[in-house]
Design a protein around this motif. Structure first.
Motif, PDB file in Angstrom:
ATOM      1  N   GLU A 181       0.812  -1.222   0.000  1.00  0.00           N
ATOM      2  CA  GLU A 181       0.000   0.000   0.000  1.00  0.00           C
ATOM      3  C   GLU A 181       0.843   1.268   0.000  1.00  0.00           C
TER       4      GLU A 181
ATOM      5  N   THR B  68     -12.500  -4.656  -0.664  1.00  0.00           N
ATOM      6  CA  THR B  68     -12.031  -3.389  -0.085  1.00  0.00           C
ATOM      7  C   THR B  68     -10.882  -2.796  -0.879  1.00  0.00           C
ATOM      8  N   ASP B  69     -10.072  -3.646  -1.504  1.00  0.00           N
ATOM      9  CA  ASP B  69      -8.940  -3.145  -2.287  1.00  0.00           C
ATOM     10  C   ASP B  69      -8.645  -4.100  -3.437  1.00  0.00           C
TER      11      ASP B  69
ATOM     12  N   GLN C  87      -6.764   0.920  -2.451  1.00  0.00           N
ATOM     13  CA  GLN C  87      -8.118   0.848  -1.910  1.00  0.00           C
ATOM     14  C   GLN C  87      -9.136   1.184  -2.999  1.00  0.00           C
TER      15      GLN C  87
END
Length: 357
Positions: A285, A309-310, A328
């Protein structure tokens, strides 16, 4: 609250000696949620059992609130343990299970009832007081086991992977419950798990263990963002490892050269490091996906994995190696990339961590 000083435990068997704990030293503070985290066989449960008194250390010192524990039997130690199997009495009610330990300590009947009522309220089981433990759910059984262990008001509560038998959703709920109970009671919790998410969610501090040694101690954010070595970075969360050349270290920052020839500003080890070939760890991330001409690393997008979610983007880097990015998702977000696209991996300044192997 607990001082562990150079504790070693060697088990002797027909195939020779096995060192389960290798000169382990750690201080566990009062009113702290402290987690021992590591893979199976790393020594975390052995250390917990040494504190409980179920296993005697081969060498080293162990004190609890200033009291020497090494020669003190388990039943005289101001600690209680919650195991993976809750070991409840199925023929007894919830209230009777909680009262059992207090009755064995010959506490007055009025005190036992008062404490049981307090524990039932603490774990939110008052309405279940007269139900047999064989008639309640796994999550409710876990709460009863906690209430029974907390009832004598130990100075330390030891928890040996107590959530492992619960389903995913219930485990999430009980993580928050455990943290609430620790905060409300003020008792020091020592929690053993191999689940990184459990450790990050609940702990004040984490000790990451491997091969009988503590590799790093710190708060969840510190352990995740500033791993001390490659094992910690690899065990806690997902990590990309890049072979780079360390050019210079200035304070807490380091300058490295990537395989592409581009240079990047990253975090340096806390104790410094000499220039040369090193490993750079970058969390998925902490990097971005962009055009090849604007990135430090280039490659071909091999896979796109949607997780709700991602989304994870797998990039086959030019010159070899893979890099995974995690971004995300937003509502109604359009997919702008496809497998086979040429892409760049953008490293923001200061996000990578130079590691010792």
């Amino acid at each position: 609250m607990i001082e562990i000083d150079n504790v070693t435990k060697v088990f002797t068997g027909p195939e020779g000696n096995f060192t389960a704990l290798d000169e382990v030293s750690v201080t566990i503070r009062q009113n702290e949620f402290f987690t021992l985290l590591g893979p199976s066989g790393c020594g975390k449960t052995t250390l917990l059992r040494v504190i409980a008194g179920f296993i005697a250390p081969t060498s080293g010192a162990l004190t609890l609130d200033g009291q020497d524990l090494v020669r003190l039997p388990p039943y005289k130690r101001p600690v209680n343990t919650v195991f993976q199997s809750y070991a409840l009495f199925p023929h007894m009610t919830v209230a009777q299970n909680i009262a059992f330990g207090l009755e064995m300590l010959n506490k007055p009947r009025a005190e036992v009832k008062r404490t049981v009522d307090e524990m039932l309220a603490l774990v939110r089981m008052t309405e279940m007081a007269n139900r047999k433990t064989s008639e309640i759910s796994g999550g409710q059984q876990q709460r009863v086991a906690l209430a029974r262990a907390l009832a004598p008001r130990p100075k330390v509560l030891l928890l040996d992977e107590p959530l492992s038998a619960l389903d995913f959703k219930l485990r999430k709920e009980m993580q928050l419950e455990l943290k609430r109970l620790q905060s409300e009671t003020g008792i020091t919790f020592v929690f053993v798990t191999h689940d990184q998410e459990e450790a990050l969610t609940m702990s004040d501090r984490i000790a990451v263990m491997n091969s009988g040694k503590i590799r790093q101690i710190g708060g969840p954010r510190d352990i995740y963002d500033h791993p001390a070595e490659r094992f910690v970075a690899d065990f806690i969360g997902d990590t990309n490892f890049l072979d780079v050349e360390l050019l210079a270290v200035e304070g807490d920052q380091a300058r490295v050269r990537l395989v592409s020839g581009a240079e990047a500003q990253v975090r340096a080890p806390q104790d410094g490091m000499a220039p040369g070939k090193v490993t750079l760890a970058v969390r998925p991330e902490h990097a971005g996906l962009g055009a090849p001409e604007e990135a430090a690393l280039n490659g071909t997008l091999s896979d796109i994995v949607y997780f709700g979610t991602d989304t994870h983007y797998h990039v086959a880097l030019d010159g070899g190696g893979r890099f995974v990015l995690r971004q995300q998702n937003q509502p109604d977000q359009a997919q702008t990339h496809s497998a086979g696209d040429r892409v760049g991996v953008i490293l923001s300044p200061g996000v990578g961590q130079v590691l010792r192997d």
